[in-house]
Structure formats: structure tokens, C-alpha cells
Design a protein around this motif. Structure first.
Motif, mmCIF file in Angstrom:
data_model
loop_
_atom_site.group_PDB
_atom_site.id
_atom_site.type_symbol
_atom_site.label_atom_id
_atom_site.label_comp_id
_atom_site.label_asym_id
_atom_site.label_seq_id
_atom_site.Cartn_x
_atom_site.Cartn_y
_atom_site.Cartn_z
ATOM 1 N N ASP A 255 24.808 16.545 30.469
ATOM 2 C CA ASP A 255 24.614 15.100 30.606
ATOM 3 C C ASP A 255 24.604 14.397 29.259
ATOM 4 O O ASP A 255 24.883 13.203 29.177
ATOM 5 C CB ASP A 255 23.290 14.820 31.338
ATOM 6 C CG ASP A 255 23.271 15.428 32.726
ATOM 7 O OD1 ASP A 255 24.343 15.487 33.359
ATOM 8 O OD2 ASP A 255 22.183 15.852 33.171
ATOM 9 N N ASP B 224 24.032 16.329 40.323
ATOM 10 C CA ASP B 224 23.745 15.351 41.362
ATOM 11 C C ASP B 224 25.006 14.578 41.767
ATOM 12 O O ASP B 224 25.168 14.214 42.937
ATOM 13 C CB ASP B 224 22.663 14.370 40.898
ATOM 14 C CG ASP B 224 21.286 15.014 40.839
ATOM 15 O OD1 ASP B 224 21.116 16.100 41.427
ATOM 16 O OD2 ASP B 224 20.393 14.438 40.198
ATOM 17 N N ARG B 225 25.881 14.337 40.789
ATOM 18 C CA ARG B 225 27.101 13.589 41.088
ATOM 19 C C ARG B 225 28.164 14.439 41.787
ATOM 20 O O ARG B 225 28.905 13.952 42.632
ATOM 21 C CB ARG B 225 27.696 13.013 39.796
ATOM 22 C CG ARG B 225 26.926 11.847 39.201
ATOM 23 C CD ARG B 225 27.754 11.150 38.127
ATOM 24 N NE ARG B 225 28.163 12.081 37.069
ATOM 25 C CZ ARG B 225 27.464 12.287 35.957
ATOM 26 N NH1 ARG B 225 26.332 11.627 35.763
ATOM 27 N NH2 ARG B 225 27.904 13.137 35.040
ATOM 28 N N ARG C 108 21.518 18.140 35.048
ATOM 29 C CA ARG C 108 21.044 17.666 36.354
ATOM 30 C C ARG C 108 21.852 16.489 36.878
ATOM 31 O O ARG C 108 22.193 16.427 38.062
ATOM 32 C CB ARG C 108 19.558 17.287 36.245
ATOM 33 C CG ARG C 108 18.898 16.987 37.584
ATOM 34 C CD ARG C 108 17.450 16.592 37.397
ATOM 35 N NE ARG C 108 16.664 17.687 36.857
ATOM 36 C CZ ARG C 108 15.955 17.625 35.740
ATOM 37 N NH1 ARG C 108 15.980 16.531 35.002
ATOM 38 N NH2 ARG C 108 15.255 18.657 35.336
ATOM 39 N N LEU C 109 22.180 15.542 36.036
ATOM 40 C CA LEU C 109 22.929 14.365 36.492
ATOM 41 C C LEU C 109 24.335 14.747 36.955
ATOM 42 O O LEU C 109 24.828 14.236 37.963
ATOM 43 C CB LEU C 109 22.988 13.315 35.388
ATOM 44 C CG LEU C 109 21.654 12.701 34.959
ATOM 45 C CD1 LEU C 109 21.865 11.691 33.845
ATOM 46 C CD2 LEU C 109 20.941 12.057 36.146
#
Length: 326
Positions: A175, A122-123, A118-119
Motif C-alpha cells: 500500500d 481489500d480492493r 491490507r488495502l
């Protein structure tokens, strides 16, 4: 079943992390391997006899317990865990040839994989929409279908290597680079695997009643006998709101006196307790057993109590023949 080769079911399709876990089983490479569309389908193949065992995920170091597996083995015809396997997890983002990262608007994968990336998402593509998939491999292979309704998929590197029609847009997108998933090999009930000194026992314990101290009473069955718990999770039974069962991993084997005594205590307070198996730990980490909870200590304690009862019985028999005083 016909033939001499064993048959294993696993959460498919081919190329999933679950198949990678299954291939760690010594005879699996030469066995018949049958992919299943979901955890329940894999376990049902064991229950109906069409597979000797099934490999399914049960726990991830990032996301915790795999609820589909925890629920599936807690109900229905009883099954036994006979082995666990640990698989390091890494992910790649794949698409059809010609698709660029900036073109990606919708991404499909399994829910646990999405949570672990997820991270990164998002980036790098913050506006991408998540499309749930039954497995990482199924999402990736879906891209090869011309009617696919998403642009990219998150999957294992193995899938991308085995299917030239997939183009890797990004590698190592997880992540947590140290992520590990734990898988269990499940069969029908039979003889327990031998004790190794580095074992684990799994049980499902329904909460007998919702009252203060009920959970403490369950935990005390282990604590008072020196049995460490490596995992405990609560899951709703589905019967009504507030009714739960606990899925528990304990260090040790049911063949050890301290573990057997803890299991007996659990059954006394919650007769619906389900034993799911004792099996070797995948990390081979030996269990540290306090001296006062060793098999020898339990045997000595039983001998001591038996000697007391035997002495009382002998005294009673000798006293029964005495003449009453005038």
C-alpha cells in the motif's frame, strides 16, 4: 568457534527481507548464515555463542516497532546493537502454478507484511482470509508443501525468483511504495563501534514508578542536554498491568559528553536502564549538535567548576593556619 569464518543468525528462512539486510554487511556473503524460526531463536544463538551476531527487524516505516524484537532485546542476557540496515520493502502475491487470483480464499504471510498490503487485498480479493505466518518467506515456501492449508502467500520478489514452483499472481502490492524496514545487527557486549558523527544510541528505560511527571523526567534527561530522540515506544513489561518500559533511539554516540551525561541521568532516576548500543546511522545523516552541548562546552564547564572547587580548597587551607583574634 571453529574456523575463521564468522557465523550470522537471521530471521529465516532463506529469502526473507532479513537475509537481504544481512547481505548488506560486508563479510556476510562469505560467512556462515543460519536461519532462525523467530527473533528469540536468532538472538539466543548469539547469547549461547553459536553465532557471532544476529540480524533481526526492529522498525517499519508503516507499522512502527517490531514488538517481538523490542521485547526480546529488553530482557535476558544483555546484547549490543552494532549496526543498522535499511531495506526498501516491496511485495508480490504468489501461488502454486494454475491458481488464479479469483481462486484465492486464504492468504498467508507475516503480520507486518499483511498490514502493509491490507488495502490492496481489500480492493482485489476482499473475501480472502488471513493466515498468520512466521515470516513472508516461510509462508511462500509453505505453498510448495502439498499439505498447505492456504491458497497464496505475500512475500519478497526474491523468493518468487528463486523458486520456480511459485507463480506470481500480482506484483508491487504494498500500500505504501516508499515502505522501508530497519534491521539491527546484534552481538554480545564488546567495544563500541567508533564515533562517526552520524550515530544513534538505543536504550531501554523502565518507568521507575507510575506517577505524574515520570515520563517527563526521563525525557528531560535528553532535552536538557540537546539530545534529539528519533524513536520512543512504550512496551508492557509483562509483570502487571500498567507497568511499562520505554525503548528509545537517541541521536548521538555514548562517547559524546552530552549523550554520556544523559545516560548517567537516566541511570540515576531508573537504575535498571539497559544500554543497547551506539552505532552508525544507516542513512549517514550527521547529528546537529548545538554549540552549548558540544564536547568542548562540557569540558569547559567541568574545568570551570573544578577551578571553583580548587580555589575554595586553597582558600580553606590558607585560612586554617591563621591565628584566632583575641
Amino acid at each position: 568457534m571453529a574456523g575463521t569464518s564468522r557465523t550470522y543468525a537471521f530471521l529465516g528462512p532463506e529469502g526473507t527481507f532479513t537475509e537481504a539486510a544481512l547481505l548488506q554487511v560486508p563479510d556476510a556473503a562469505q560467512a556462515v548464515r543460519v536461519p532462525a524460526s523467530n527473533v528469540n531463536a536468532a538472538l539466543d544463538k548469539v547469547r549461547d555463542g553459536s553465532a557471532d551476531a544476529a540480524m533481526v527487524p526492529i522498525e517499519n516505516s508503516v507499522e512502527g516497532g517490531v514488538t517481538a524484537t523490542l521485547d526480546a532485546i529488553a530482557t535476558g542476557q544483555e546484547l549490543r546493537i552494532i549496526r543498522e540496515v535499511l531495506v526498501p520493502i516491496s511485495f508480490v502475491l504468489v501461488a502454486r502454478p494454475g491458481v488464479r487470483l479469483e481462486d484465492v480464499r486464504r492468504v498467508s504471510t507475516h503480520g507486518h507484511a499483511w498490514a502493509q498490503c491490507r488495502l490492496w487485498m481489500d480492493r482485489n480479493i476482499p473475501d480472502a482470509e488471513y493466515v498468520p505466518g512466521s515470516s513472508t518467506a516461510a509462508s511462500a515456501l509453505g505453498l510448495l508443501d502439498g499439505n498447505c492449508h492456504y491458497d497464496a502467500a505475500i512475500c519478497a520478489p526474491l523468493v518468487a525468483r528463486e523458486h520456480p514452483g511459485l507463480s506470481v499472481l500480482a506484483e508491487n502490492i504494498g500500500d505504501n511504495p516508499g515502505a522501508v524496514t530497519r534491521f539491527i545487527l546484534v552481538s554480545r557486549p564488546g567495544p563500541l563501534p567508533e564515533r562517526t558523527g552520524a550515530d544513534k544510541t538505543t536504550v531501554v528505560v523502565p518507568l521507575p514508578e507510575d506517577r505524574p511527571g515520570a515520563l517527563m523526567e526521563i525525557l528531560d534527561q535528553f532535552a536538557s542536554r540537546g539530545v534529539n530522540l528519533s524513536r520512543i515506544e512504550s512496551r508492557p513489561t509483562g509483570q502487571y498491568l500498567g507497568h511499562y518500559f520505554f525503548s528509545i533511539d537517541a541521536d548521538g554516540h555514548a562517547g559524546e559528553a552530552r549523550v554520556a551525561d544523559a545516560l548517567a541521568g537516566l541511570h540515576r532516576i531508573s537504575p535498571s536502564t539497559r544500554f543497547l548500543g551506539s552505532y552508525a546511522r544507516a542513512d549517514r545523516q550527521a547529528t546537529l549538535v548545538p554549540a552549548h552541548t558540544s564536547d568542548e562546552a562540557f569540558a569547559a564547564a567541568r574545568t570551570w567548576v573544578q577551578s571553583i572547587l580548587a580555589a575554595e580548597s586553597t582558600a580553606g587551607e590558607s585560612g586554617s593556619g591563621a591565628s584566632p583574634k583575641a
